[in-house]
Design a protein around this motif. Structure first.
Motif, PDB file in Angstrom:
ATOM      1  N   SER A 220      -0.840  41.168 100.526  1.00  7.52           N
ATOM      2  CA  SER A 220      -1.360  41.336  99.163  1.00  7.52           C
ATOM      3  C   SER A 220      -0.214  41.334  98.156  1.00  7.52           C
ATOM      4  CB  SER A 220      -2.126  42.655  99.061  1.00  7.52           C
ATOM      5  OG  SER A 220      -1.214  43.732  99.038  1.00  7.52           O
ATOM      6  N   SER A 221      -0.562  41.107  96.907  1.00 11.14           N
ATOM      7  CA  SER A 221       0.451  41.144  95.844  1.00 11.14           C
ATOM      8  C   SER A 221       1.080  42.524  95.770  1.00 11.14           C
ATOM      9  CB  SER A 221      -0.176  40.760  94.501  1.00 11.14           C
ATOM     10  OG  SER A 221      -1.252  41.622  94.207  1.00 11.14           O
ATOM     11  N   SER A 222       0.282  43.547  96.050  1.00  8.31           N
ATOM     12  CA  SER A 222       0.773  44.926  95.991  1.00  8.31           C
ATOM     13  C   SER A 222       1.825  45.189  97.078  1.00  8.31           C
ATOM     14  CB  SER A 222      -0.431  45.872  96.154  1.00  8.31           C
ATOM     15  OG  SER A 222      -0.008  47.177  96.317  1.00  8.31           O
ATOM     16  N   THR A 223       1.521  44.794  98.305  1.00  5.16           N
ATOM     17  CA  THR A 223       2.488  44.997  99.397  1.00  5.16           C
ATOM     18  C   THR A 223       3.707  44.098  99.213  1.00  5.16           C
ATOM     19  OG1 THR A 223       0.851  45.821 100.963  1.00  5.16           O
ATOM     20  CG2 THR A 223       2.799  44.764 101.913  1.00  5.16           C
ATOM     21  N   LEU A 224       3.492  42.884  98.720  1.00  7.06           N
ATOM     22  CA  LEU A 224       4.630  41.998  98.428  1.00  7.06           C
ATOM     23  C   LEU A 224       5.587  42.684  97.453  1.00  7.06           C
ATOM     24  CD1 LEU A 224       6.101  39.203  98.363  1.00  7.06           C
ATOM     25  CD2 LEU A 224       4.580  38.619  96.456  1.00  7.06           C
ATOM     26  N   ALA A 225       5.021  43.307  96.410  1.00  9.25           N
ATOM     27  CA  ALA A 225       5.859  43.975  95.401  1.00  9.25           C
ATOM     28  C   ALA A 225       6.662  45.101  96.045  1.00  9.25           C
ATOM     29  CB  ALA A 225       4.986  44.501  94.273  1.00  9.25           C
ATOM     30  N   LYS A 226       6.016  45.865  96.929  1.00 11.87           N
ATOM     31  CA  LYS A 226       6.730  46.958  97.612  1.00 11.87           C
ATOM     32  C   LYS A 226       7.885  46.408  98.443  1.00 11.87           C
ATOM     33  CE  LYS A 226       2.841  50.170  98.139  1.00 11.87           C
ATOM     34  NZ  LYS A 226       2.180  51.069  99.083  1.00 11.87           N
ATOM     35  N   VAL A 227       7.599  45.353  99.196  1.00  5.19           N
ATOM     36  CA  VAL A 227       8.640  44.787 100.070  1.00  5.19           C
ATOM     37  C   VAL A 227       9.792  44.253  99.221  1.00  5.19           C
ATOM     38  CG1 VAL A 227       9.153  42.962 101.748  1.00  5.19           C
ATOM     39  CG2 VAL A 227       6.989  44.229 101.906  1.00  5.19           C
ATOM     40  N   ALA A 228       9.441  43.560  98.142  1.00  2.00           N
ATOM     41  CA  ALA A 228      10.472  42.943  97.298  1.00  2.00           C
ATOM     42  C   ALA A 228      11.378  44.000  96.676  1.00  2.00           C
ATOM     43  CB  ALA A 228       9.806  42.098  96.212  1.00  2.00           C
TER      44      ALA A 228
ATOM     45  N   LEU B 157      10.374  49.436  98.519  1.00  4.38           N
ATOM     46  CA  LEU B 157       9.579  50.666  98.647  1.00  4.38           C
ATOM     47  C   LEU B 157       9.078  50.795 100.082  1.00  4.38           C
ATOM     48  CD1 LEU B 157       7.469  50.554  95.353  1.00  4.38           C
ATOM     49  CD2 LEU B 157       9.589  51.792  95.801  1.00  4.38           C
ATOM     50  N   GLY B 158       8.923  52.037 100.513  1.00  3.31           N
ATOM     51  CA  GLY B 158       8.448  52.255 101.890  1.00  3.31           C
ATOM     52  C   GLY B 158       7.575  53.481 101.965  1.00  3.31           C
ATOM     53  N   ASP B 159       6.584  53.550 101.085  1.00  8.07           N
ATOM     54  CA  ASP B 159       5.755  54.764 101.017  1.00  8.07           C
ATOM     55  C   ASP B 159       4.509  54.674 101.881  1.00  8.07           C
ATOM     56  OD1 ASP B 159       4.401  52.942  99.503  1.00  8.07           O
ATOM     57  OD2 ASP B 159       4.056  54.277  97.797  1.00  8.07           O
ATOM     58  N   ASP B 160       4.398  53.626 102.677  1.00  3.67           N
ATOM     59  CA  ASP B 160       3.347  53.557 103.704  1.00  3.67           C
ATOM     60  C   ASP B 160       3.963  52.822 104.889  1.00  3.67           C
ATOM     61  OD1 ASP B 160       2.849  50.643 103.523  1.00  3.67           O
ATOM     62  OD2 ASP B 160       2.123  51.135 101.527  1.00  3.67           O
ATOM     63  N   LEU B 161       3.259  52.814 106.019  1.00  4.26           N
ATOM     64  CA  LEU B 161       3.907  52.285 107.230  1.00  4.26           C
ATOM     65  C   LEU B 161       4.141  50.775 107.172  1.00  4.26           C
ATOM     66  CD1 LEU B 161       5.162  52.897 109.953  1.00  4.26           C
ATOM     67  CD2 LEU B 161       2.879  52.736 110.990  1.00  4.26           C
ATOM     68  N   ILE B 162       3.268  50.047 106.483  1.00  4.34           N
ATOM     69  CA  ILE B 162       3.467  48.586 106.425  1.00  4.34           C
ATOM     70  C   ILE B 162       4.730  48.264 105.629  1.00  4.34           C
ATOM     71  CG2 ILE B 162       2.523  46.392 105.578  1.00  4.34           C
ATOM     72  CD1 ILE B 162      -0.257  47.365 106.336  1.00  4.34           C
ATOM     73  N   SER B 163       4.860  48.868 104.444  1.00  5.41           N
ATOM     74  CA  SER B 163       6.058  48.566 103.642  1.00  5.41           C
ATOM     75  C   SER B 163       7.310  49.151 104.288  1.00  5.41           C
ATOM     76  CB  SER B 163       5.900  49.051 102.202  1.00  5.41           C
ATOM     77  OG  SER B 163       5.584  50.416 102.150  1.00  5.41           O
ATOM     78  N   ARG B 164       7.176  50.317 104.929  1.00  5.25           N
ATOM     79  CA  ARG B 164       8.343  50.904 105.616  1.00  5.25           C
ATOM     80  C   ARG B 164       8.797  50.016 106.792  1.00  5.25           C
ATOM     81  NH1 ARG B 164      13.182  53.237 105.784  1.00  5.25           N
ATOM     82  NH2 ARG B 164      13.618  53.870 107.914  1.00  5.25           N
ATOM     83  N   ALA B 165       7.833  49.577 107.602  1.00  9.36           N
ATOM     84  CA  ALA B 165       8.192  48.728 108.757  1.00  9.36           C
ATOM     85  C   ALA B 165       8.795  47.409 108.276  1.00  9.36           C
ATOM     86  CB  ALA B 165       6.965  48.475 109.626  1.00  9.36           C
ATOM     87  N   ALA B 166       8.296  46.897 107.153  1.00  8.35           N
ATOM     88  CA  ALA B 166       8.852  45.657 106.595  1.00  8.35           C
ATOM     89  C   ALA B 166      10.284  45.897 106.127  1.00  8.35           C
ATOM     90  CB  ALA B 166       7.980  45.170 105.443  1.00  8.35           C
TER      91      ALA B 166
ATOM     92  N   PRO C 250       0.624  34.696  89.690  1.00  8.32           N
ATOM     93  CA  PRO C 250       1.198  35.127  88.419  1.00  8.32           C
ATOM     94  C   PRO C 250       2.714  35.294  88.550  1.00  8.32           C
ATOM     95  CG  PRO C 250       0.177  36.976  89.515  1.00  8.32           C
ATOM     96  CD  PRO C 250      -0.049  35.783  90.402  1.00  8.32           C
ATOM     97  N   ARG C 251       3.385  35.323  87.408  1.00  6.25           N
ATOM     98  CA  ARG C 251       4.855  35.382  87.423  1.00  6.25           C
ATOM     99  C   ARG C 251       5.407  36.549  88.256  1.00  6.25           C
ATOM    100  NH1 ARG C 251       9.053  33.141  84.232  1.00  6.25           N
ATOM    101  NH2 ARG C 251      10.960  34.288  84.720  1.00  6.25           N
ATOM    102  N   PRO C 252       4.849  37.801  88.141  1.00  8.21           N
ATOM    103  CA  PRO C 252       5.424  38.878  88.954  1.00  8.21           C
ATOM    104  C   PRO C 252       5.395  38.564  90.451  1.00  8.21           C
ATOM    105  CG  PRO C 252       3.951  39.779  87.311  1.00  8.21           C
ATOM    106  CD  PRO C 252       3.784  38.291  87.258  1.00  8.21           C
ATOM    107  N   MET C 253       4.331  37.885  90.878  1.00  7.11           N
ATOM    108  CA  MET C 253       4.236  37.550  92.306  1.00  7.11           C
ATOM    109  C   MET C 253       5.283  36.499  92.678  1.00  7.11           C
ATOM    110  SD  MET C 253       0.548  37.136  94.133  1.00  7.11           S
ATOM    111  CE  MET C 253       0.597  37.128  95.930  1.00  7.11           C
ATOM    112  N   LEU C 254       5.460  35.518  91.803  1.00 13.05           N
ATOM    113  CA  LEU C 254       6.480  34.488  92.068  1.00 13.05           C
ATOM    114  C   LEU C 254       7.862  35.132  92.136  1.00 13.05           C
ATOM    115  CD1 LEU C 254       5.082  31.744  89.671  1.00 13.05           C
ATOM    116  CD2 LEU C 254       5.217  31.571  92.164  1.00 13.05           C
ATOM    117  N   GLU C 255       8.118  36.041  91.200  1.00 14.65           N
ATOM    118  CA  GLU C 255       9.429  36.711  91.191  1.00 14.65           C
ATOM    119  C   GLU C 255       9.599  37.568  92.446  1.00 14.65           C
ATOM    120  OE1 GLU C 255      10.202  37.132  86.393  1.00 14.65           O
ATOM    121  OE2 GLU C 255       9.369  38.830  87.493  1.00 14.65           O
ATOM    122  N   ASN C 256       8.530  38.239  92.840  1.00 12.64           N
ATOM    123  CA  ASN C 256       8.622  39.094  94.033  1.00 12.64           C
ATOM    124  C   ASN C 256       8.794  38.269  95.303  1.00 12.64           C
ATOM    125  OD1 ASN C 256       8.550  41.499  92.636  1.00 12.64           O
ATOM    126  ND2 ASN C 256       6.310  41.636  92.694  1.00 12.64           N
ATOM    127  N   MET C 257       8.172  37.091  95.327  1.00 18.28           N
ATOM    128  CA  MET C 257       8.376  36.215  96.493  1.00 18.28           C
ATOM    129  C   MET C 257       9.846  35.806  96.585  1.00 18.28           C
ATOM    130  SD  MET C 257       5.120  33.737  97.023  1.00 18.28           S
ATOM    131  CE  MET C 257       4.199  33.658  95.523  1.00 18.28           C
TER     132      MET C 257
END
Ligand SMILES: Cc1cc2nc3c(=O)[nH]c(=O)nc-3n(C[C@H](O)[C@H](O)[C@H](O)COP(=O)(O)O)c2cc1C
Length: 198
Positions: free
Chosen positions: A98-106, A109-118, A138-145
């Motif tokens: 999701s765009s939300s998890t992508l933003a965390k990874v980019a 952030l690691g406030d849940d197990l998916i983003s932490r494991a990433a 959208p631009r934020p997603m492109l930047e986060n990618m």
């Protein structure tokens, strides 16, 4: 029989799969089924967003996903084995991402197990494959990618090709699973490979 998954046992390939709330849970299901057929049962985290989208997409329930896993983790279990780099894995795929998890990874952030494991996957310099799904981006997603890419992740969008002459949607799902598993050097046998057009 319980397999030996202790850190000293490097013979069992451990793959971490995160499923988040982007549309396209069938991509995740196809990947899990493919892994299952290869007798590779991943360490799996399904976000609450993914559970909701799975219900909305009307394809079944979380049990359809979880039955393919070696182990299923709660998305908030930040003390789980896969939250530590000392637990050796082949790497991780987040499908859909999701765009939300992508933003965390980019942004680390690691406030849940998916983003932490990433985050751990990146810090250990193991393959991290992100399968974003949104249209348009959208631009934020492109930047986060780009940020995630520059941090070491591979961005593999949910956009299957048609050059392998798919017969149906299952072939399109198989294409994506094959390209994801290619990143880990795993042959899925699910895609006709391009041999040139002559
Ligand atoms: C039916 C449905 C479809 C959604 N599709 C997408 C999508 O394609 N891409 C996306 O980034 N978010 C999508 N979302 C929004 C995410 O699910 C939402 O941002 C969620 O908070 C993501 O959290 P997670 O990353 O922890 O799963 C969708 C939500 C719903 C309910």
């Amino acid at each position: 029989m319980l397999r030996d998954l202790s850190p000293s046992n490097t013979s069992v390939p451990r793959l971490v799969v995160g499923i988040t709330g982007g549309s396209g849970i069938p991509y995740a299901l196809d990947l899990l089924e493919t892994l299952s057929q290869l007798n590779l049962h991943p360490h799996l985290i399904v976000s609450s967003g993914a559970r909701r989208v799975h219900t909305t997409e009307g394809r079944g329930n979380a049990e359809d996903l979880e039955r393919h896993a070696y182990q299923v983790y709660d998305e908030m279990d930040i003390g789980a084995s896969i939250a530590s780099g000392s637990f050796r894995t082949l790497g991780m795929v987040i499908v859909p991402c999701s765009s939300s998890t992508l933003a965390k990874v980019a942004h680390g952030l690691g406030d849940d197990l998916i983003s932490r494991a990433a985050h751990v996957t990146l810090k250990e310099r193991r393959p991290l494959i992100l399968v974003p799904r949104e249209a348009p981006y959208p631009r934020p997603m492109l930047e986060n990618m780009l940020k995630a890419h520059d941090a070491g992740a591979s961005i593999l969008p949910a956009s299957p090709g048609f050059y392998h002459a798919p017969d149906d949607a299952k072939d399109l799902l198989g294409f994506l699973s094959a390209r994801v598993l290619d990143q880990f050097g795993i042959e899925s046998g699910k895609m006709r490979r391009w041999e040139g057009d002559s």
